[in-house]
Design an enzyme around this catalytic site. Structure first.
Site, PDB file in Angstrom:
ATOM      1  N   ASP A 174       0.850  -1.206   0.000  1.00 10.86           N
ATOM      2  CA  ASP A 174       0.000   0.000   0.000  1.00 10.86           C
ATOM      3  C   ASP A 174       0.877   1.244   0.000  1.00 10.86           C
ATOM      4  O   ASP A 174       0.653   2.168   0.762  1.00 10.86           O
ATOM      5  CB  ASP A 174      -0.930  -0.032   1.231  1.00 10.86           C
ATOM      6  CG  ASP A 174      -2.048   0.985   1.110  1.00 10.86           C
ATOM      7  OD1 ASP A 174      -2.296   1.471  -0.011  1.00 10.86           O
ATOM      8  OD2 ASP A 174      -2.673   1.294   2.134  1.00 10.86           O
ATOM      9  N   LYS A 177       2.619   2.817  -5.951  1.00 11.12           N
ATOM     10  CA  LYS A 177       1.957   1.800  -6.800  1.00 11.12           C
ATOM     11  C   LYS A 177       2.897   1.261  -7.886  1.00 11.12           C
ATOM     12  O   LYS A 177       2.769   0.118  -8.305  1.00 11.12           O
ATOM     13  CB  LYS A 177       0.672   2.362  -7.435  1.00 11.12           C
ATOM     14  CG  LYS A 177      -0.233   3.128  -6.462  1.00 11.12           C
ATOM     15  CD  LYS A 177      -0.606   2.350  -5.210  1.00 11.12           C
ATOM     16  CE  LYS A 177      -0.997   3.272  -4.068  1.00 11.12           C
ATOM     17  NZ  LYS A 177      -1.054   2.628  -2.748  1.00 11.12           N
ATOM     18  N   ASP A 202      -3.503  -2.950  -2.306  1.00 12.30           N
ATOM     19  CA  ASP A 202      -4.571  -1.946  -2.377  1.00 12.30           C
ATOM     20  C   ASP A 202      -4.365  -1.059  -3.606  1.00 12.30           C
ATOM     21  O   ASP A 202      -3.294  -1.029  -4.195  1.00 12.30           O
ATOM     22  CB  ASP A 202      -4.541  -1.097  -1.086  1.00 12.30           C
ATOM     23  CG  ASP A 202      -5.762  -0.185  -0.989  1.00 12.30           C
ATOM     24  OD1 ASP A 202      -6.780  -0.455  -1.656  1.00 12.30           O
ATOM     25  OD2 ASP A 202      -5.702   0.809  -0.229  1.00 12.30           O
ATOM     26  N   ASN A 203      -5.418  -0.352  -3.974  1.00  9.88           N
ATOM     27  CA  ASN A 203      -5.371   0.678  -5.039  1.00  9.88           C
ATOM     28  C   ASN A 203      -4.903   0.135  -6.386  1.00  9.88           C
ATOM     29  O   ASN A 203      -4.244   0.848  -7.147  1.00  9.88           O
ATOM     30  CB  ASN A 203      -4.429   1.837  -4.641  1.00  9.88           C
ATOM     31  CG  ASN A 203      -4.824   2.506  -3.353  1.00  9.88           C
ATOM     32  OD1 ASN A 203      -4.059   2.516  -2.386  1.00  9.88           O
ATOM     33  ND2 ASN A 203      -6.021   3.055  -3.286  1.00  9.88           N
ATOM     34  N   GLU A 234     -11.081   4.607  -0.755  1.00  8.71           N
ATOM     35  CA  GLU A 234     -11.355   4.839   0.663  1.00  8.71           C
ATOM     36  C   GLU A 234     -12.299   6.014   0.922  1.00  8.71           C
ATOM     37  O   GLU A 234     -12.163   7.068   0.332  1.00  8.71           O
ATOM     38  CB  GLU A 234     -10.041   5.045   1.447  1.00  8.71           C
ATOM     39  CG  GLU A 234      -9.015   5.954   0.816  1.00  8.71           C
ATOM     40  CD  GLU A 234      -8.057   5.225  -0.108  1.00  8.71           C
ATOM     41  OE1 GLU A 234      -8.406   4.169  -0.649  1.00  8.71           O
ATOM     42  OE2 GLU A 234      -6.939   5.740  -0.285  1.00  8.71           O
TER      43      GLU A 234
END
Ligand SMILES: C[S@@+](CC[C@H](N)C(=O)[O-])C[C@H]1O[C@@H](n2cnc3c(N)ncnc32)[C@H](O)[C@@H]1O
Length: 250
Positions: A174, A177, A202-203, A234
């Protein structure tokens, strides 16, 4: 605040955050002092030694005061479930921010040692305050650094924190990226994962980690077994996101 109450539009604090996007990549913070304000809010409003209350206070701050780039409550439930499946003794997060994600991991794995690697010293300081307030400072540790620093942080984890072959049960990506895939590869190369270790990213849709997603698709059934979980960015219900949960097949 539950999922039903997620706000179905982009709030002003999101737009303000978008203007701070460059700040995030250079300092790890939005640039308007919201992270320090979140810590002060938690210390004032959350019961000490109560992980649930601390997490709830951070979520409340993010909904009602200023958006934070924590994994958040909706994707946080996916994270919790993955942690419980891994049942880790040793867990690692990359990207600490205010310490919310690591705290969720610690709650879902009460016997685990949790490490979180963070580039920005200021975020490490904030996170440690939050973990101390939640009563988990003895088993949640922030290491200031990055996996991409030529081996220094990897070496610290190995020599000072017990990261040995096959010891890492759970990994949460996280952070940057663009570094998901290379950092995962560095960790795999160290041999720290074992068959059955779980990696959550995530993401993967927003901001997006396309190379990581493509890699997991190519490795499906050979080196990794991945589930793609649909969720939302989020503290919003307008922008969709993807959380990837991958089991290492070894
Ligand atoms: C999205 S936030 C992490 C949120 C946190 N995992 C949570 O759920 O509460 C990303 C964090 O990664 C940090 N970061 C960015 N690039 C990094 C890198 N290459 N290595 C370590 N940390 C990094 C940023 O400073 C920021 O604090």
């Amino acid at each position: 605040m539950g999922l039903k109450q997620r706000i179905p539009f982009l709030r002003w604090s999101v737009w303000r955050m978008a203007t701070g996007a460059r700040n995030i990549t250079t300092t790890g913070q939005i640039g308007d002092g919201r992270e320090a304000a979140a810590v002060a809010y938690v210390l004032k409003n959350a019961k000490a030694d109560d992980i649930d209350d601390v997490l709830a206070a951070i979520d409340r701050f993010a909904y009602e005061k200023s958006l934070l780039i924590n994994v958040g409550d909706e994707k946080g439930k996916l994270l919790d479930a993955a942690v419980r499946r891994a049942d880790p003794k040793l867990a690692l997060e990359l990207g600490t921010y205010c310490g919310y994600g690591a705290l969720r991991i610690a709650r879902a794995a009460p016997a685990a040692k949790v490490y979180s690697v963070e580039l920005a010293e200021a975020n490490a300081v904030n996170a440690r305050e939050i973990w101390a307030h939640a009563g988990v400072a003895d088993r949640v540790t922030c290491v200031v650094g990055t996996i991409g620093d030529g081996g220094r942080t990897l070496e610290t984890l190995a020599t000072e924190h017990g990261f040995t072959a096959g010891a890492l049960d759970f990994l949460f990506l996280d952070h940057d990226k663009d570094a998901y895939l290379t950092d995962l590869q560095s960790i795999v190369d160290r041999g720290w994962l074992h068959p059955g270790s779980i990696v959550v990213a995530d993401n993967v849709k927003v901001p997006g980690a396309p190379k990581y997603r493509e890699y997991m698709r190519r490795q499906q059934g050979t080196l990794w077994n991945t589930n793609e979980h649909k969720a939302h960015l989020e503290y919003q219900s307008l922008i969709s996101d993807l959380v990837l949960e991958s089991e290492y097949l070894g």
